[in-house]
Scaffold this motif. Structure first.
Motif, PDB file in Angstrom:
ATOM      1  N   GLY A   1       0.808  -1.210   0.000  1.00  0.00           N
ATOM      2  CA  GLY A   1       0.000   0.000   0.000  1.00  0.00           C
ATOM      3  C   GLY A   1       0.840   1.258   0.000  1.00  0.00           C
ATOM      4  O   GLY A   1       1.715   1.448  -0.845  1.00  0.00           O
ATOM      5  N   ALA A   2       0.559   2.136   0.966  1.00  0.00           N
ATOM      6  CA  ALA A   2       1.244   3.430   1.028  1.00  0.00           C
ATOM      7  C   ALA A   2       2.602   3.346   1.721  1.00  0.00           C
ATOM      8  O   ALA A   2       3.269   4.362   1.883  1.00  0.00           O
ATOM      9  N   GLU A   3       3.017   2.161   2.155  1.00  0.00           N
ATOM     10  CA  GLU A   3       4.300   1.996   2.848  1.00  0.00           C
ATOM     11  C   GLU A   3       5.413   1.844   1.812  1.00  0.00           C
ATOM     12  O   GLU A   3       5.886   0.742   1.506  1.00  0.00           O
ATOM     13  N   ALA A   4       5.823   2.968   1.261  1.00  0.00           N
ATOM     14  CA  ALA A   4       6.779   2.946   0.151  1.00  0.00           C
ATOM     15  C   ALA A   4       8.109   2.332   0.550  1.00  0.00           C
ATOM     16  O   ALA A   4       8.746   1.630  -0.239  1.00  0.00           O
ATOM     17  N   GLU A   5       8.584   2.616   1.763  1.00  0.00           N
ATOM     18  CA  GLU A   5       9.886   2.088   2.206  1.00  0.00           C
ATOM     19  C   GLU A   5       9.904   0.571   2.127  1.00  0.00           C
ATOM     20  O   GLU A   5      10.826  -0.033   1.572  1.00  0.00           O
ATOM     21  N   THR A   6       8.873  -0.071   2.709  1.00  0.00           N
ATOM     22  CA  THR A   6       8.852  -1.536   2.703  1.00  0.00           C
ATOM     23  C   THR A   6       8.573  -2.079   1.313  1.00  0.00           C
ATOM     24  O   THR A   6       9.091  -3.139   0.937  1.00  0.00           O
ATOM     25  N   ALA A   7       7.759  -1.358   0.532  1.00  0.00           N
ATOM     26  CA  ALA A   7       7.490  -1.804  -0.833  1.00  0.00           C
ATOM     27  C   ALA A   7       8.771  -1.802  -1.658  1.00  0.00           C
ATOM     28  O   ALA A   7       9.076  -2.775  -2.360  1.00  0.00           O
ATOM     29  N   VAL A   8       9.546  -0.717  -1.569  1.00  0.00           N
ATOM     30  CA  VAL A   8      10.779  -0.640  -2.349  1.00  0.00           C
ATOM     31  C   VAL A   8      11.823  -1.630  -1.815  1.00  0.00           C
ATOM     32  O   VAL A   8      12.616  -2.176  -2.587  1.00  0.00           O
ATOM     33  N   THR A   9      11.796  -1.897  -0.520  1.00  0.00           N
ATOM     34  CA  THR A   9      12.678  -2.942   0.020  1.00  0.00           C
ATOM     35  C   THR A   9      12.371  -4.283  -0.645  1.00  0.00           C
ATOM     36  O   THR A   9      13.281  -5.031  -1.039  1.00  0.00           O
ATOM     37  N   ALA A  10      11.090  -4.601  -0.788  1.00  0.00           N
ATOM     38  CA  ALA A  10      10.690  -5.846  -1.446  1.00  0.00           C
ATOM     39  C   ALA A  10      11.084  -5.833  -2.921  1.00  0.00           C
ATOM     40  O   ALA A  10      11.530  -6.856  -3.475  1.00  0.00           O
ATOM     41  N   ILE A  11      10.920  -4.690  -3.569  1.00  0.00           N
ATOM     42  CA  ILE A  11      11.285  -4.572  -4.989  1.00  0.00           C
ATOM     43  C   ILE A  11      12.787  -4.772  -5.169  1.00  0.00           C
ATOM     44  O   ILE A  11      13.238  -5.468  -6.080  1.00  0.00           O
ATOM     45  N   ARG A  12      13.562  -4.160  -4.285  1.00  0.00           N
ATOM     46  CA  ARG A  12      15.018  -4.303  -4.386  1.00  0.00           C
ATOM     47  C   ARG A  12      15.458  -5.727  -4.094  1.00  0.00           C
ATOM     48  O   ARG A  12      16.440  -6.226  -4.669  1.00  0.00           O
ATOM     49  N   ALA A  13      14.752  -6.416  -3.203  1.00  0.00           N
ATOM     50  CA  ALA A  13      15.059  -7.832  -2.952  1.00  0.00           C
ATOM     51  C   ALA A  13      14.788  -8.657  -4.207  1.00  0.00           C
ATOM     52  O   ALA A  13      15.563  -9.567  -4.550  1.00  0.00           O
ATOM     53  N   LEU A  14      13.685  -8.355  -4.888  1.00  0.00           N
ATOM     54  CA  LEU A  14      13.383  -9.042  -6.154  1.00  0.00           C
ATOM     55  C   LEU A  14      14.479  -8.750  -7.173  1.00  0.00           C
ATOM     56  O   LEU A  14      14.947  -9.665  -7.877  1.00  0.00           O
ATOM     57  N   ARG A  15      14.910  -7.506  -7.258  1.00  0.00           N
ATOM     58  CA  ARG A  15      15.967  -7.142  -8.207  1.00  0.00           C
ATOM     59  C   ARG A  15      17.259  -7.874  -7.888  1.00  0.00           C
ATOM     60  O   ARG A  15      17.946  -8.365  -8.793  1.00  0.00           O
ATOM     61  N   ARG A  16      17.592  -7.961  -6.598  1.00  0.00           N
ATOM     62  CA  ARG A  16      18.815  -8.672  -6.197  1.00  0.00           C
ATOM     63  C   ARG A  16      18.792 -10.115  -6.674  1.00  0.00           C
ATOM     64  O   ARG A  16      19.775 -10.628  -7.216  1.00  0.00           O
ATOM     65  N   LYS A  17      17.658 -10.778  -6.515  1.00  0.00           N
ATOM     66  CA  LYS A  17      17.550 -12.182  -6.921  1.00  0.00           C
ATOM     67  C   LYS A  17      17.727 -12.319  -8.429  1.00  0.00           C
ATOM     68  O   LYS A  17      18.383 -13.248  -8.917  1.00  0.00           O
ATOM     69  N   GLU A  18      17.156 -11.375  -9.192  1.00  0.00           N
ATOM     70  CA  GLU A  18      17.279 -11.448 -10.645  1.00  0.00           C
ATOM     71  C   GLU A  18      18.679 -11.058 -11.108  1.00  0.00           C
ATOM     72  O   GLU A  18      19.173 -11.584 -12.113  1.00  0.00           O
TER      73      GLU A  18
ATOM     74  N   GLN B   1      19.138   4.347  -1.229  1.00  0.00           N
ATOM     75  CA  GLN B   1      19.531   4.383   0.174  1.00  0.00           C
ATOM     76  C   GLN B   1      20.253   3.089   0.566  1.00  0.00           C
ATOM     77  O   GLN B   1      19.981   2.012   0.013  1.00  0.00           O
ATOM     78  N   PRO B   2      21.201   3.176   1.506  1.00  0.00           N
ATOM     79  CA  PRO B   2      21.972   1.998   1.913  1.00  0.00           C
ATOM     80  C   PRO B   2      21.062   0.883   2.397  1.00  0.00           C
ATOM     81  O   PRO B   2      20.120   1.109   3.157  1.00  0.00           O
ATOM     82  N   ALA B   3      21.323  -0.327   1.933  1.00  0.00           N
ATOM     83  CA  ALA B   3      20.513  -1.495   2.286  1.00  0.00           C
ATOM     84  C   ALA B   3      21.309  -2.729   1.881  1.00  0.00           C
ATOM     85  O   ALA B   3      22.286  -2.634   1.129  1.00  0.00           O
ATOM     86  N   PRO B   4      20.917  -3.895   2.362  1.00  0.00           N
ATOM     87  CA  PRO B   4      21.604  -5.117   1.932  1.00  0.00           C
ATOM     88  C   PRO B   4      21.512  -5.346   0.427  1.00  0.00           C
ATOM     89  O   PRO B   4      22.370  -5.988  -0.156  1.00  0.00           O
ATOM     90  N   ASP B   5      20.458  -4.841  -0.202  1.00  0.00           N
ATOM     91  CA  ASP B   5      20.269  -5.045  -1.630  1.00  0.00           C
ATOM     92  C   ASP B   5      21.010  -3.981  -2.422  1.00  0.00           C
ATOM     93  O   ASP B   5      21.095  -2.828  -1.997  1.00  0.00           O
ATOM     94  N   PRO B   6      21.528  -4.341  -3.608  1.00  0.00           N
ATOM     95  CA  PRO B   6      22.270  -3.355  -4.407  1.00  0.00           C
ATOM     96  C   PRO B   6      21.405  -2.141  -4.730  1.00  0.00           C
ATOM     97  O   PRO B   6      20.229  -2.287  -5.081  1.00  0.00           O
ATOM     98  N   PRO B   7      21.958  -0.951  -4.626  1.00  0.00           N
ATOM     99  CA  PRO B   7      21.182   0.255  -4.952  1.00  0.00           C
ATOM    100  C   PRO B   7      21.035   0.399  -6.457  1.00  0.00           C
ATOM    101  O   PRO B   7      21.804  -0.170  -7.234  1.00  0.00           O
ATOM    102  N   LEU B   8      20.053   1.159  -6.873  1.00  0.00           N
ATOM    103  CA  LEU B   8      19.924   1.573  -8.270  1.00  0.00           C
ATOM    104  C   LEU B   8      19.939   3.100  -8.254  1.00  0.00           C
ATOM    105  O   LEU B   8      18.961   3.734  -7.859  1.00  0.00           O
TER     106      LEU B   8
END
Length: 1003
Positions: free
Chosen positions: A650-667, A773-780
Motif C-alpha cells: 500500500g502506502a508503505e513505500a519504504e517496505t514496498a521498495v525494500t521488497a522490490i530491491r530484494a526481487l531485483r537482487r535475486k534477478e 539508500q543503503p541497504a543489503p540489496d544493491p542500490p539503483l
C-alpha cells in the motif's frame, strides 16, 4: 636601506622555526607590537603549534578585535601554550574566539568541570533554572526562554556560544597534553549530555503540558560510551513514561514533540552555527519506528523482534540527559538481554555480516583514507572488541565495559586477548582517535577521511609531535598502525574459536597439520592457514551439519582449487554455509545434487559480486540446480511480481521498495550466474539488466506515488513518465550501471502547472532516494544528468517545457544523447507523446549539419583528453580508451544522426542494432561492422567481468597481475591465459580504433 637585511634575516629565522611564510609571519608579528618579534616565549609557543601560520593569523585577528588580549597572552604561559595549540589546529575555534574574546577564561581553567557543573552552566546559558530542571526527575522549566521566536533564537545562540566555549577548554587541555585521550573523549561526551539537557529545557518551554511526561535520553555509540569525538552525530534513544494520572497516548505525543524540538534545537543552524545532528536511528524499528516509546514497549520489542546488531549497539547505552532515573531503569532492564545476546542463533555470523556491510558502504574513492570505516580503521578495533565482549561477557562481568580502551584492557587482563595484541590495538586506537580529532578540529566538521593535501598532512603530523618530516612520519605511522589493526582484527574477529564459545558445548577442531597445509598449498590456496581455519569452522563439532560438511569438503576443495580464486571460494562457501547450515535442504541439496555443489564452488571462486548477492539471499543457491532456473525471466512475470509487492504494501513505500530491491537482487544473481556459465551473451545480459531496471523503476515509481497519495494513485495530480537514456535507454545496462533517465509530466485537467510540478518533483526525488539508500540489496542510482540544462536544470519538466526548450535552445549533443531515449516507466501515453516530440530532433529529415559534425568531433576529442583518468592506459580503458565503447557508440550515433531521418530501420536505441541496420541499408561495410561489433562486445564483457570478479565497478583493466588473471579466467581464458587476454583486447580495440577514426573524422 637597513631594513631589507633585517626583514630577510627575521623572515628566514621564522621560516626555520616552522612558519611556512616567514615574511608574512614577520608582518603579523610587527603588527602585534615592537616586542613581539623578539619575544622568544611567544615565538616558541607559536612555533610549537601544528600550523604556526594559522596560529599567528588567529592571534593577530584576536588582538585586532581586543588589544588587551596580547598582554594576557604574553604573561600567562598556560593561556599562551593552550591557545597557540588550539589556534594552530582549529581555524573554526579560532573564529569562535575572535567573535567572543570573553571566552578566553575557559581555556585558562585548570582541571575539568564535573558533569553536573556542565549541565548547570549550559542550562543557565539558555536562561533555564537548574533547580527547576533537575535531570533526576525532569519537569517543566518555566524560566527557560521560548515565549517568542526572538527569545528562542537568543537561547539557541547562547547554547552554541556556551558549548563552543567549553569545547575550547577541552581542546586546550587536549592539545597542550594536559588531558589523555580517554579524558578528552569523556569530557566531550559530558558536554554533549549537558547540551542535550539545555536543548531539552528549550523544548519544554515551548511545548504545552511538557510536565505531564518523564523523558529520558539514552546515549548510544560513542556518546554513550563516553568516548565521543569533537564533531559527531550524537546517537540517542528516547524513553518516556506518563506522570501519574496522565493518559499514556497523550503523554507519548507530548514526549515526541519534546524529543523533536530538542533534536531541532541542536541541529538548527543559527548565526552561531549548529551543534550536531541528534540521530535516533538506533531506536527499535529504526527510522520506521516511533521516535519515543515507553520502557515496557522497548522491552517487548527487544525480547521479540530485535536483531543481533541492536544488542551490539545497546552495549554502549547510558542515560545522558532528561530523567536520569528513568534512564537507569532502561539500562538496567536491557543489560541482561545484551549479555545473553551471544547465545542467539548465528550470533557471531550476524556480527561479522554487520562488519562486512559497514565496509561495503565505504566509498571506493575514500577507502584507503578512511580512518573510521576503512581497512585497519577504528571500526576494525571496535567490532573485534565488541564481539569478544559479547561472546565472553556472558560469564565474565569484568568485560562489561562501554568504552573501547577499558574493554580492551579488561579483555587482556582476562586472557581473552594477548598482552602484545592488546597493547598494539590500544596504541593504534589512540593514534587513530587523535588523528580523527585533528581532522575534525580544523573546521569543526564531521569527517573521518584523512586529507590528501600536503599542508593538511603537515598540520596533522606536527600536531602529533612529528617535526623532522611531519608528512612522511605521519603517513608511515598511520599505514603501520592500519596494517597491524587489520591483521589483529582478522585474527580476533574471524577465529573459529569464537563460534565454538558462542555455541557451547561445541569445541574447536584443530586441523592445522603440516600435511594439510602442504596439501592446500599444492591445490593452489594462497593462504593455507586461512583455509584451515575455514575448514575447522565448517567441520568442528558432532552435529549432523558438521558430519555432512566433512563428507562434502574433500570434493569441494578440489572444485574450489579449479576456480580462479580458491581462497575466496572457500571463504564464500563458509559464509553461505554459516547462513544456511541449519537449513535442512541446503546441505542435503549439495550432498545429493553434484551439479549444484560444483556450480556453487565455481561462482564463489570466481565472483565476489555473486558471492555478495548470495550472502544476502542464500536461499537462491537452489536456482543453481537446473539450467532452466537460470534462464532470463519474462519482463511480464517480473513486472507482475513487482506490482504485487507494491500493492501488498500500500502506502508503505519504504517496505514496498525494500521488497522490490530484494526481487531485483535475486534477478541480478540469476543473470550473473547465467553470464558466468555462458548461458547468455553480452547483448542478452544488457537486455536482461535493462529490463530489470525498467521493472524496478516502474514499481518504485508506483510505490512512491502510493505514498504521496496515501494509496490513491488516481489522486496524483499529474501524469508522469520516466524516459530512459544512456545505456539503460540502449538496453545495454551493465552490473554497475546507473539508471540514466529524464522525468516528464503533464498536469491533469484542472490542476495548476505549479502544483503538478511540485508533486512530480516530490515523487521523483523520493523514488531516487528509496532506490539508492543503503541497504543489503544493491542500490539503483537514478541519474538525471542528461536532462536539459544538465544538473543545473529542473529535475522534472512538463512536456510543454521540453517542447519549448528543444525548439529554442537544444544543442547538437542533446540530439545525440536523445538517440538512446525510450519510454521506461510511468504513463505510457505521455511517454509516446514525448517520443513523438523528440523524434524530429534526433531523426532530422535534413540529417546532421557539417558544423554539428565538427562540434561532435571536438567534444569527443575533449572527452578523451579531459575525462580519461590520469595515469590510465588508453589501450586498456574499456569506455574512453582507443577502440573502446565510446568509439563504437559514437560511430553508430553519427550514422543515425546523418541517415535515421530518411531510414526508419536506423531508429533504434541499441548500438550494435544500429550498426547491423546500417549494414543492411548499405550505409556501413560488413567488415567495418564486424570489427566495431567485436570491440563493443569485448569491451562490454570485460567491463562486466571486472564488476563480477572484484565486486566493484571499474572502467580500466587493472594493472595487478593477480586481478588480471582472475578477470581473464572469468572470461573463459585458461589459468595461464592472462597475457593472451591482454593481447587479444589490445588487438581487437586497435582494429576498432582505426575503423572508428576513419568513420568519425573523414567527411
Amino acid at each position: 636601506m637597513n631594513t631589507a637585511p633585517r626583514i630577510q634575516t627575521t623572515a628566514g629565522r621564522l621560516a626555520a622555526l616552522g612558519f611556512a611564510d616567514g615574511a608574512r609571519a614577520e608582518r603579523l608579528l610587527d603588527a602585534l607590537g615592537p616586542e613581539a618579534v623578539g619575544d622568544f616565549d611567544l615565538l616558541d609557543d607559536l612555533a610549537a603549534a601544528a600550523d604556526p601560520d594559522l596560529a599567528l593569523s588567529s592571534l593577530s585577528r584576536l588582538v585586532e578585535r581586543d588589544p588587551s588580549v596580547l598582554g594576557a597572552f604574553r604573561d600567562d604561559p598556560v593561556l599562551r601554550r593552550r591557545l597557540s595549540g588550539v589556534f594552530g589546529l582549529s581555524a573554526a575555534l579560532g573564529d569562535h574566539v575572535v567573535r567572543h574574546p570573553g571566552c578566553l577564561p575557559f581555556i585558562q581553567a585548570q582541571g575539568r568541570p564535573g558533569d553536573q557543573e556542565l549541565r548547570e552552566e549550559l542550562l543557565l546559558a539558555v536562561g533555564a533554572d537548574p533547580e527547576a530542571a533537575e535531570p533526576i526527575a525532569d519537569g517543566p522549566v518555566p524560566s527557560a526562554p521560548g515565549a517568542g521566536p526572538g527569545e528562542r533564537g537568543a537561547a539557541l545562540d547562547a547554547l552554541r556560544v556556551a558549548y563552543r566555549s567549553r569545547l575550547l577548554h577541552i581542546a586546550g587541555r587536549d592539545v597542550a597534553g594536559d588531558a589523555t585521550l580517554a579524558e578528552t573523549a569523556a569530557a566531550l561526551a559530558d558536554l554533549a549530555g549537558a547540551a542535550l539537557d539545555a536543548a531539552l529545557a528549550i523544548a519544554r518551554a515551548e511545548t504545552p503540558e511538557s510536565g505531564d511526561v518523564r523523558l529520558a535520553v539514552i546515549g548510544m555509540g560513542k556518546c554513550g560510551a563516553r568516548e565521543l569525538n569533537y564533531i559527531s552525530d550524537v546517537d540517542v534513544v528516547f524513553v518516556a513514561e506518563p506522570r501519574e494520572g496522565v493518559d499514556e497516548t497523550k503523554a507519548l505525543q507530548t514526549a515526541t514533540r519534546l524529543a523533536q524540538a530538542m533534536m531541532k534545537a541542536c541541529s538548527t543552524s543559527t548565526p552561531e552555527g549548529s551543534l550536531w545532528e541528534v540521530d535516533a536511528g538506533l531506536r527499535p524499528e529504526g527510522k520506521l519506528g516511533p521516535l519515543v516509546r515507553t520502557l515496557d514497549s522497548h522491552l517487548v520489542y527487544y525480547r521479540r523482534w530485535a536483531k543481533t546488531w541492536e544488542f551490539q549497539a545497546l552495549l554502549k547505552a547510558r542515560p545522558i540527559a532528561g530523567d536520569l532515573e528513568l534512564g537507569q531503569e532502561y539500562v538496567a532492564a536491557v543489560n541482561e538481554m545484551v549479555w545473553q545476546a551471544a547465545a542467539r542463533p548465528h550470533f557471531v555470523e550476524d556480527v561479522q555480516a554487520m562488519r562486512r556491510r559497514v565496509e561495503a558502504h565505504v566509498r571506493a574513492s575514500e577507502a584507503e583514507r578512511q580512518i573510521k570505516l576503512g581497512p585497519g580503521g577504528l571500526r576494525d578495533i571496535e567490532f573485534a572488541v565488541q564481539l569478544l565482549q559479547l561472546v565472553h561477557g556472558r560469564s565474565e562481568p569484568l568485560l562489561r565495559r562501554r568504552a573501547t580502551l577499558s574493554a580492551l584492557a579488561a579483555l587482556s587482563r582476562g586472557g581473552f586477548v594477548g598482552r602484545d595484541d592488546a597493547k598494539a590495538l590500544a596504541e593504534a586506537y589512540t593514534f587513530l582517535r587523535q588523528v580523527e580529532h585533528m581532522i575534525q578540529l580544523y573546521r569543526l566538521r564531521r569527517t573521518h577521511v584523512v586529507p590528501s593535501d600536503t599542508a593538511d598532512l603537515r598540520r596533522i603530523g606536527r600536531g602529533l609531535g612529528m617535526t623532522t618530516d611531519p608528512v612522511g612520519e605521519f603517513t608511515t605511522t598511520w599505514k603501520r598502525h592500519a596494517l597491524e589493526v587489520r591483521r589483529l582484527h582478522e585474527k580476533l574477529f574471524y577465529r573459529p574459536l569464537l563460534q565454538a564459545v558462542a555455541r557451547l558445548p561445541e569445541s574447536e577442531a584443530r586441523l592445522s597439520t603440516a600435511a594439510a597445509q602442504a596439501r592446500l598449498e599444492a591445490l593452489g590456496y594462497a593462504d593455507p592457514d586461512g583455509a584451515l581455519r575455514h575448514i575447522a569452522g565448517l567441520t568442528s563439532g558432532v552435529s549432523r551439519r558438521a558430519a555432512i560438511q566433512r563428507t562434502l569438503l574433500p570434493v569441494m576443495l578440489g572444485w574450489f582449487a579449479d576456480a580462479p580464486d580458491p581462497d575466496a571460494g572457500l571463504l564464500g562457501f563458509r559464509q553461505v554455509s554459516d547462513k544456511l547450515g541449519s537449513t535442512p535442504w541446503y546441505l542435503r541439496l549439495l550432498r545429493d545434487e553434484t551439479a549444484v555443489a560444483e556450480r556453487l564452488a565455481r561462482v564463489l571462486g570466481t565472483s565476489r559480486y555473486v558471492t555478495g548477492l548470495l550472502l544476502h539471499a542464500p536461499e537462491a543457491v537452489g536456482m543453481l540446480g537446473e539450467t532452466s532456473e537460470l534462464a532470463v525471466r519474462p519482463v511480464s512475470t517480473l513486472a507482475g511480481e513487482a506490482a504485487a509487492a507494491v500493492n501488498r504494501h500500500g502506502a508503505e513505500a519504504e517496505t514496498a521498495v525494500t521488497a522490490i530491491r530484494a526481487l531485483r537482487r535475486k534477478e541480478l544473481l540469476r543473470t550473473a550466474c547465467a553470464d558466468l556459465f555462458g548461458l547468455i551473451d553480452i547483448e542478452e545480459v544488457g537486455r536482461a539488466l535493462s529490463s530489470l531496471n525498467d521493472v524496478t523503476v516502474q514499481a518504485a515509481l508506483d510505490a512512491t506515488i502510493n505514498k504521496v497519495c496515501r494509496g490513491r494513485r488516481e489522486d496524483f495530480p499529474t501524469r508522469l513518465s520516466v524516459i530512459a537514456m544512456g545505456r539503460l535507454g540502449g538496453m545495454e545496462s551493465s552490473y554497475a550501471s546507473d539508471a540514466d533517465v529524464m522525468f516528464v509530466h503533464a498536469p491533469r485537467p484542472g490542476v495548476s502547472e505549479r502544483d503538478a510540478t511540485i508533486a512530480a518533483q516530490t515523487v521523483a526525488e523520493e523514488m531516487r532516494r528509496l532506490l539508492a539508500q543503503p541497504a543489503p540489496d544493491p542500490p539503483l542510482q537514478i541519474d538525471a544528468g542528461l536532462r536539459p540544462e544538465g544538473r543545473q536544470g529542473p529535475l522534472v519538466r512538463t512536456i510543454a517545457s521540453y517542447r519549448a526548450y528543444y525548439e529554442r535552445w537544444s544543442s547538437h549533443w542533446e540530439a545525440q544523447a536523445l538517440m538512446r531515449a525510450r519510454f521506461c516507466a510511468g504513463d505510457a501515453d505521455l511517454g509516446a507523446e514525448f517520443m513523438d516530440l523528440i523524434d524530429p530532433l534526433r531523426y532530422s529529415p535534413e540529417g546532421i549539419s557539417p558544423e554539428a559534425v565538427r562540434e561532435m568531433r571536438k567534444l569527443k576529442a575533449r572527452m578523451e583528453a579531459e575525462r580519461l583518468p590520469r595515469g590510465a592506459d588508453p589501450t586498456l580503458h574499456t569506455k574512453l580508451g582507443r577502440g573502446g565503447l565510446t568509439d563504437v557508440e559514437w560511430v553508430a550515433q553519427l550514422i543515425q544522426l546523418r541517415h535515421a531521418g530518411a531510414v526508419p530501420a536506423l531508429r533504434t536505441t541499441r548500438t550494435v542494432g544500429a550498426l547491423r541496420a546500417a549494414v543492411a541499408e548499405g550505409l556501413l561495410e560488413q567488415a567495418d561492422e564486424a570489427v566495431l561489433g567485436e570491440a563493443w562486445r569485448f569491451a562490454s564483457r570485460v567491463r562486466d567481468a571486472i564488476m563480477l570478479v572484484r565486486g566493484r565497478a571499474a572502467d580500466s583493466i587493472p594493472g595487478l597481475v593477480k586481478e588480471r588473471a582472475l578477470i581473464s579466467r572469468a572470461l573463459g581464458y585458461p589459468p595461464d591465459g592472462s597475457e593472451d587476454f591482454i593481447d587479444d583486447y589490445r588487438r581487437v580495440t586497435r582494429r576498432a580504433r582505426v575503423v572508428a577514426e576513419r568513420l568519425l573524422y573523414e567527411d
